[in-house]
Design an enzyme around this catalytic site. Structure first.
Site: not given
Length: 265
Positions: A80-81
């Site tokens: 995830d970012r």
């Protein structure tokens, strides 16, 4: 030159230096590399590749690593970012597919470190199915109705900290450093599983505790998600040898835990 002119000149120099830093190319630390695969330490906030979620973003791990090493790369998995840590790429689509199959077959061992709200006193196992969380942009082509997907995570308490400052309805700010080992890879699994047992990860703006996040920012200057992938083990898709790649918590997490050290209980 008078004092006012000196001040203006200094501010101008600072602005120039800041712009120079902002335009410097991002360097991704390489944790492992051979002729088939490469692993980097992804910083928090970096997208793995282009995404419709943020059409204005111009910096991505795939393109940055390609430019850094002068070779095309294919991501074998995602982070995830806001999550940092071990991110594996291959130099061919076929090798990436083989690594991806290992992950689908639960043959990859992953380990994360996280800082969470409250005291986690023991080692435990979370077996809690997760309903897929749809993004209106990124998931617009996916089938909207799916049953909850099986998801499981092992967790282990490594340290506990008690900061004598009230936060929300709590008389003190309590934290735990935990090690997390997911056996499945559902969307936001670790963040949602820790919320399920009422120990949200600090810095989680989607599932976490806003008051705790605000306190961590104001008192410890912590502004990212306190979640890092710190180890990944798998069978090399070409040599078949077992590979273990180790990383670290991102720098802001390390600084956070260093500052918490004096509050350890």
């Amino acid at each position: 030159m008078n004092q006012t002119s000196n001040t203006i000149a200094c501010e101008h120099r600072e602005d120039v230096l800041k712009k120079q830093v902002e335009h410097q190319p991002l360097h991704l630390p390489v944790l492992y590399q051979d002729e088939h695969i490469i692993a980097i330490d992804k910083p928090p906030g970096l997208l793995v590749h282009r995404s419709p979620i943020d059409k204005h973003e111009t910096v991505f791990a795939v393109q940055t690593l390609r430019d850094q090493i002068g070779q095309h790369v294919f991501p074998a998995h995602r982070l995830d970012r806001p999550t940092s840590g071990v991110l594996v790429f291959s130099f061919s689509a076929d090798t990436a597919a083989k690594l991806g199959k290992q992950m689908m077959d639960k043959q990859v061992v992953k380990q994360y470190h996280a800082i969470v709200r409250g005291f986690v006193h023991h080692t435990g196992y979370i077996d809690y199915a997760l309903k897929y969380r749809y993004d209106k942009i990124a998931d617009k082509h996916k089938r909207p109705q799916q049953p909850p997907q099986p998801a499981s995570t092992m967790y282990e308490s490594l340290a506990k900290f008690d900061v004598p400052e009230p936060v929300g309805r709590y008389q003190s700010a309590r934290y735990s450093l935990v090690r997390l080992s997911p056996s499945t890879g559902r969307k936001h699994q670790l963040r949602r599983h820790m919320v399920h047992i009422r120990h949200p990860i600090i810095g989680d703006t989607t599932h976490g505790d806003g008051k705790q996040n605000k306190f961590a920012k104001s008192h410890f200057n912590f502004t990212h998600l306190a979640l890092s992938c710190t180890q990944m083990g798998f069978s090399h898709p070409v040599t078949q040898k077992w590979i273990t790649i180790n990383g670290e918590m991102h720098s802001e997490m390390r600084q956070f835990t260093d500052r918490l050290a004096s509050f350890k209980v």
